[in-house]
Design an enzyme around this catalytic site. Structure first.
Site, mmCIF file in Angstrom:
data_model
loop_
_atom_site.group_PDB
_atom_site.id
_atom_site.type_symbol
_atom_site.label_atom_id
_atom_site.label_comp_id
_atom_site.label_asym_id
_atom_site.label_seq_id
_atom_site.Cartn_x
_atom_site.Cartn_y
_atom_site.Cartn_z
ATOM 1 N N LYS A 248 0.518 -0.974 0.324
ATOM 2 C CA LYS A 248 0.336 0.384 0.126
ATOM 3 C C LYS A 248 0.996 1.313 -0.249
ATOM 4 O O LYS A 248 1.107 2.677 -0.199
ATOM 5 C CB LYS A 248 -0.988 -0.307 1.349
ATOM 6 C CG LYS A 248 -1.653 0.768 0.896
ATOM 7 C CD LYS A 248 -2.878 1.595 2.497
ATOM 8 C CE LYS A 248 -3.823 2.394 3.089
ATOM 9 N NZ LYS A 248 -4.611 2.601 4.121
ATOM 10 N N HIS B 158 4.756 -0.311 8.301
ATOM 11 C CA HIS B 158 4.098 1.308 8.711
ATOM 12 C C HIS B 158 5.266 2.216 9.340
ATOM 13 O O HIS B 158 6.778 1.656 9.284
ATOM 14 C CB HIS B 158 3.730 1.247 10.605
ATOM 15 C CG HIS B 158 2.322 1.070 10.222
ATOM 16 N ND1 HIS B 158 1.735 -0.723 10.498
ATOM 17 C CD2 HIS B 158 0.818 1.208 9.723
ATOM 18 C CE1 HIS B 158 0.201 -0.333 10.730
ATOM 19 N NE2 HIS B 158 0.324 0.385 10.383
ATOM 20 N N TYR C 222 -3.387 0.608 15.306
ATOM 21 C CA TYR C 222 -2.872 -0.733 15.310
ATOM 22 C C TYR C 222 -2.330 -1.918 16.669
ATOM 23 O O TYR C 222 -3.037 -2.744 16.636
ATOM 24 C CB TYR C 222 -2.025 -2.010 14.159
ATOM 25 C CG TYR C 222 -2.628 -0.531 13.069
ATOM 26 C CD1 TYR C 222 -3.943 -1.083 12.220
ATOM 27 C CD2 TYR C 222 -1.842 -0.023 11.921
ATOM 28 C CE1 TYR C 222 -4.490 -1.246 10.849
ATOM 29 C CE2 TYR C 222 -3.107 0.765 11.032
ATOM 30 C CZ TYR C 222 -3.819 0.279 10.375
ATOM 31 O OH TYR C 222 -4.663 0.329 9.362
#
Length: 322
Positions: A219, A299, A309
């Protein structure tokens, strides 16, 4: 308006926009007319007739396909096309239309959903201003965004996991043959790896190694390697035996629909597939420090990792003290 005239065996078309003239020559009149229509569209001459829905339609055709998340973006655009804002002419579009759309959506969905749609619409308007000249300014820039929602802390309980797996038809001792059973396998795999749904569905056998999997594109635009627990390795071994190049042989849309069905059968409220990522990272935090955790999850912003998270309970923290 465009002027199309025949010059010898060729057709010459010209348009004038704000004192600036553009022209081009073509073999046929049809080609000249097509170019004129596109040129007028690009310079904003048609914006008086075009609607916000037309803007979104062009964005979905020209901009969205270039993004990795184009499937979900297209879904959001289809939804917004059903709202009254889609019928508003661009020449009339103003802050009141945006504010009214925002308030209507907030009555139906969460602030987080509205913010995701907001970012999409704002970017579409920015493209229309900078590249297409369909708008003079971005009307969303003068309207207040919905407040940021509090980070989710939802995690599945062991009982919910058991019920969900049972509802999916997944069997720990046999290779899952149905799409529903593969959905159960994906959920268990997500809890072990903290991988996103799209990453799991797109995982191919060529990227599977003994104790880790390689994700060539994620992503955030970069690749990453995800270590596999013994349980994650077991699930992958269980999936062997199909001709599909994908490990789980399931698409993102199939995973989404089947997860919802399993959740309904299991009588579970408020749980999403993505909550498995929070559960996985909270479990992994007992073995990995925050930097190692970020490497597993991908991340880059540790603040997002910790606030969104990583959701340990007080009991989880107490266990680490002993």
């Amino acid at each position: 308006m465009a002027s199309i005239m025949k010059r010898g065996s060729k057709w010459r078309v010209s348009i004038c926009v704000k004192g600036s003239r553009r022209s081009k020559t073509f073999r046929t009149k049809a080609e000249a007319a097509t170019w004129a229509l596109q040129a007028e569209s690009e310079t904003g001459l048609l914006s008086g007739k075009q609607t916000f829905g037309d803007l979104l339609k062009r964005y979905a055709k020209e901009v969205s396909p270039k993004k990795r998340g184009h499937y979900w973006e297209s879904r959001r655009i289809e939804l917004i096309q059903n709202d009254v804002i889609a019928s508003v002419r661009l020449s009339d579009l103003g802050r009141s239309h945006i504010a009214e759309w925002r308030d209507r959506r907030l009555q139906k969905v969460s602030a987080g959903t509205v913010l995701r749609e907001w970012n999409l619409l704002s970017h579409a308007c920015t493209v229309a201003v900078r590249e297409w000249q369909w708008l003079k300014t971005n009307p969303m820039s003068t309207v207040s965004r919905p407040p940021e929602p509090k980070p989710r802390t939802r995690r599945p309980s062991e009982d919910e996991i058991d019920r969900l797996i049972l509802a999916s038809g997944y069997d720990y001792d046999h290779r899952p043959e149905t799409i529903a059973a593969r959905c159960g396998a994906c959920f268990l795999f997500a809890i072990e790896t903290a991988m996103r749904a799209g990453e799991i569905c797109g995982l191919e056998w060529e990227h599977v190694h003994d104790n880790y999997v390689h994700l060539p594109m994620t992503k955030n635009g970069s690749s990453r390697d995800v270590p596999l627990t013994k349980e994650a390795q077991r699930i992958i071994q269980q999936m062997k035996g199909t001709d599909d190049s994908r490990v789980f042989g399931i698409s993102s849309s199939q995973l989404e629909s089947n997860f919802r069905l399993a959740r309904k059968r299991a009588a579970i409220e408020g749980l999403t597939f993505h909550d498995s990522r929070r559960e996985a990272l909270t479990r992994l935090s007992k073995k990995l420090d925050v930097l190692e955790l970020a490497r597993v999850s991908g991340h880059r912003d540790l603040k997002i990792l910790l606030q969104v998270y990583y959701a340990p309970t007080v009991g989880d923290l107490a266990e680490k003290l002993d």
